[in-house]
Write a protein that holds these residues in place. Structure first.
Motif, PDB file in Angstrom:
ATOM      1  N   PRO A 163       4.950  -9.974  -6.752  1.00 54.07           N
ATOM      2  CA  PRO A 163       6.316 -10.116  -6.229  1.00 54.07           C
ATOM      3  C   PRO A 163       6.734  -8.912  -5.398  1.00 54.07           C
ATOM      4  O   PRO A 163       6.161  -7.818  -5.534  1.00 54.07           O
ATOM      5  CB  PRO A 163       7.163 -10.246  -7.492  1.00 54.07           C
ATOM      6  CG  PRO A 163       6.373  -9.544  -8.542  1.00 54.07           C
ATOM      7  CD  PRO A 163       4.926  -9.792  -8.211  1.00 54.07           C
ATOM      8  N   LEU A 164       7.742  -9.122  -4.566  1.00 51.11           N
ATOM      9  CA  LEU A 164       8.206  -8.074  -3.654  1.00 51.11           C
ATOM     10  C   LEU A 164       9.279  -7.195  -4.285  1.00 51.11           C
ATOM     11  O   LEU A 164       9.143  -5.973  -4.348  1.00 51.11           O
ATOM     12  CB  LEU A 164       8.723  -8.699  -2.363  1.00 51.11           C
ATOM     13  CG  LEU A 164       9.235  -7.733  -1.292  1.00 51.11           C
ATOM     14  CD1 LEU A 164       8.120  -6.819  -0.807  1.00 51.11           C
ATOM     15  CD2 LEU A 164       9.843  -8.504  -0.116  1.00 51.11           C
ATOM     16  N   ASN A 165      10.365  -7.809  -4.760  1.00 51.76           N
ATOM     17  CA  ASN A 165      11.487  -7.013  -5.261  1.00 51.76           C
ATOM     18  C   ASN A 165      12.410  -7.891  -6.096  1.00 51.76           C
ATOM     19  O   ASN A 165      12.339  -9.126  -6.040  1.00 51.76           O
ATOM     20  CB  ASN A 165      12.269  -6.398  -4.091  1.00 51.76           C
ATOM     21  CG  ASN A 165      13.187  -5.270  -4.529  1.00 51.76           C
ATOM     22  OD1 ASN A 165      13.053  -4.728  -5.629  1.00 51.76           O
ATOM     23  ND2 ASN A 165      14.140  -4.915  -3.690  1.00 51.76           N
ATOM     24  N   PHE A 202       0.387  -9.613  -1.748  1.00 50.46           N
ATOM     25  CA  PHE A 202       0.277  -8.162  -1.948  1.00 50.46           C
ATOM     26  C   PHE A 202       1.504  -7.455  -1.372  1.00 50.46           C
ATOM     27  O   PHE A 202       1.498  -6.965  -0.252  1.00 50.46           O
ATOM     28  CB  PHE A 202      -1.019  -7.620  -1.345  1.00 50.46           C
ATOM     29  CG  PHE A 202      -2.252  -8.063  -2.077  1.00 50.46           C
ATOM     30  CD1 PHE A 202      -2.880  -7.226  -2.979  1.00 50.46           C
ATOM     31  CD2 PHE A 202      -2.770  -9.336  -1.884  1.00 50.46           C
ATOM     32  CE1 PHE A 202      -4.004  -7.645  -3.677  1.00 50.46           C
ATOM     33  CE2 PHE A 202      -3.898  -9.765  -2.570  1.00 50.46           C
ATOM     34  CZ  PHE A 202      -4.524  -8.917  -3.473  1.00 50.46           C
ATOM     35  N   SER A 203       2.554  -7.414  -2.180  1.00 47.18           N
ATOM     36  CA  SER A 203       3.857  -6.927  -1.745  1.00 47.18           C
ATOM     37  C   SER A 203       4.092  -5.482  -2.160  1.00 47.18           C
ATOM     38  O   SER A 203       3.559  -5.008  -3.161  1.00 47.18           O
ATOM     39  CB  SER A 203       4.956  -7.800  -2.360  1.00 47.18           C
ATOM     40  OG  SER A 203       4.698  -9.174  -2.191  1.00 47.18           O
ATOM     41  N   VAL A 204       4.955  -4.809  -1.401  1.00 45.14           N
ATOM     42  CA  VAL A 204       5.316  -3.434  -1.737  1.00 45.14           C
ATOM     43  C   VAL A 204       6.688  -3.128  -1.148  1.00 45.14           C
ATOM     44  O   VAL A 204       7.031  -3.596  -0.063  1.00 45.14           O
ATOM     45  CB  VAL A 204       4.243  -2.439  -1.216  1.00 45.14           C
ATOM     46  CG1 VAL A 204       4.162  -2.452   0.296  1.00 45.14           C
ATOM     47  CG2 VAL A 204       4.496  -1.044  -1.731  1.00 45.14           C
ATOM     48  N   VAL A 205       7.485  -2.356  -1.904  1.00 40.96           N
ATOM     49  CA  VAL A 205       8.801  -1.907  -1.447  1.00 40.96           C
ATOM     50  C   VAL A 205       8.933  -0.414  -1.723  1.00 40.96           C
ATOM     51  O   VAL A 205       8.296   0.121  -2.638  1.00 40.96           O
ATOM     52  CB  VAL A 205       9.953  -2.657  -2.158  1.00 40.96           C
ATOM     53  CG1 VAL A 205      10.066  -4.079  -1.677  1.00 40.96           C
ATOM     54  CG2 VAL A 205       9.788  -2.613  -3.673  1.00 40.96           C
ATOM     55  N   PHE A 227      14.215  -3.234   3.713  1.00 40.17           N
ATOM     56  CA  PHE A 227      12.895  -3.725   4.102  1.00 40.17           C
ATOM     57  C   PHE A 227      11.886  -3.696   2.947  1.00 40.17           C
ATOM     58  O   PHE A 227      11.907  -2.816   2.088  1.00 40.17           O
ATOM     59  CB  PHE A 227      12.332  -2.900   5.254  1.00 40.17           C
ATOM     60  CG  PHE A 227      13.121  -3.008   6.526  1.00 40.17           C
ATOM     61  CD1 PHE A 227      13.364  -4.244   7.107  1.00 40.17           C
ATOM     62  CD2 PHE A 227      13.620  -1.866   7.142  1.00 40.17           C
ATOM     63  CE1 PHE A 227      14.096  -4.348   8.281  1.00 40.17           C
ATOM     64  CE2 PHE A 227      14.345  -1.965   8.316  1.00 40.17           C
ATOM     65  CZ  PHE A 227      14.585  -3.206   8.887  1.00 40.17           C
ATOM     66  N   GLY A 228      11.006  -4.684   2.991  1.00 37.90           N
ATOM     67  CA  GLY A 228       9.845  -4.743   2.119  1.00 37.90           C
ATOM     68  C   GLY A 228       8.672  -5.254   2.933  1.00 37.90           C
ATOM     69  O   GLY A 228       8.840  -5.766   4.043  1.00 37.90           O
TER      70      GLY A 228
END
Length: 308
Positions: free
Chosen positions: A132-134, A194-197, A206-207
């Protein structure tokens, strides 16, 4: 799922003697959050951890690879991809999608003292979440907002050349009613994972996610990355690498006033690794460094600063 604030951050006071899954998180309180596949409640209690799995409600083991959090809650999930022992006899992946098992989110108050404090939210349909991203709590009404790549029919068979389709999706959950109040696909044309914040657990601009497509060798190799605007609820920009290049997942380094996204790219075309640096807001490439040795891409885990 465990909430742990160890005094010894290198050895965890010698108490980490049970299986845990990938992707631990450090929340804004400095607590280390991670989850385990173990169901040994005595072992969990001995390690001063908390047990929240819905074992009294299910008779299966689902693919739970990650977790997210907000200011007040930790969030895990019980997805439609389940462990299937029949793979021992007919081959293929041991994890398979079951259409009659809906994706559920487990909303766990950080001050919870028992599994009865967990709120299990049925999304009303099958699906899987991996990276997940956020997530955050809406300032106006306390709604929990989750941004995540979402796949409705995940196939974890690594022997196939087929690529799963993940669409960036926003879930909005009312923690008071335990209901999904809204679900929207964002950027329906982009297959991302493959998410990152820069900072999880709060609403930020932004993410980033990696782009999956059939031009790359398969799962875990990417043709570019996306910049997502979580405030305006849209795809901000998609950045692609040069022809013939395959990259890993984006990595964030947060500066004082902006974030930069680091990408390690291995070029199969000329057997050469490059290290790319992109500006985090507009996606402009600011550096391309030729590495003296081949560097495999795959920076996959929790990155934290020296202060953290």
């Amino acid at each position: 799922m465990v909430i742990w604030n160890p005094s010894d951050t290198k050895t965890f006071a010698g108490t980490l003697d049970f299986p845990v899954s990938a992707h631990p998180k450090i929340d804004r309180n400095g607590d280390l959050l991670f989850h385990s596949y173990t169901t040994n409640t005595e072992l969990i209690a001995q390690n001063e951890c908390s047990y929240f799995a819905p074992m009294n409600e299910t008779d299966y083991v689902s693919f739970a690879h990650n977790l997210i959090f907000t200011q007040q809650y930790s969030i895990i999930w019980d997805c439609s991809v389940l462990f299937d022992a029949s793979a021992m006899f007919d081959g293929g992946s041991y994890f398979r999608t079951k259409s009659d098992c809906n994706l559920r989110f487990g909303i766990i108050p950080k001050n919870a003292t028992s599994k009865n404090d967990a709120i299990w939210v049925d999304t009303g349909g099958r699906g899987a979440v991996v990276h997940p991203l956020n997530s955050w709590e809406d300032d106006e009404d306390g709604t929990i907002v989750i941004w995540t790549p979402f796949c409705d029919n995940l196939d974890l068979n690594l022997d196939t050349e087929e690529i799963n389709t993940f669409l960036m999706t926003e879930f909005r959950i009312d923690p008071n009613t335990g209901k999904v109040v809204d679900k929207q696909a964002i950027g329906r044309t982009m297959n991302v994972e493959f998410s990152v914040v820069p900072s999880m657990g709060q609403k930020i601009k932004f993410g980033y996610t990696a782009i999956q497509c059939k031009s790359t060798p398969g799962e875990g190799s990417f043709s570019g990355f996306c910049i997502w605007d979580m405030m305006d609820r849209k795809l901000h920009k998609a950045m692609y690498y040069q022809d013939g290049e395959v990259g890993g997942e984006p990595i964030i380094m947060t500066g004082e006033s902006s974030s930069e996204v680091y990408i390690g790219v291995y070029t199969f075309k000329d057997d050469q690794t490059y290290f790319l640096l992109f500006e985090g807001k507009n996606g402009e490439q600011v550096a391309r460094l030729k590495m003296p040795h081949r560097v495999p891409f795959g920076f996959h885990g929790l990155w934290c600063s020296a202060e953290e």
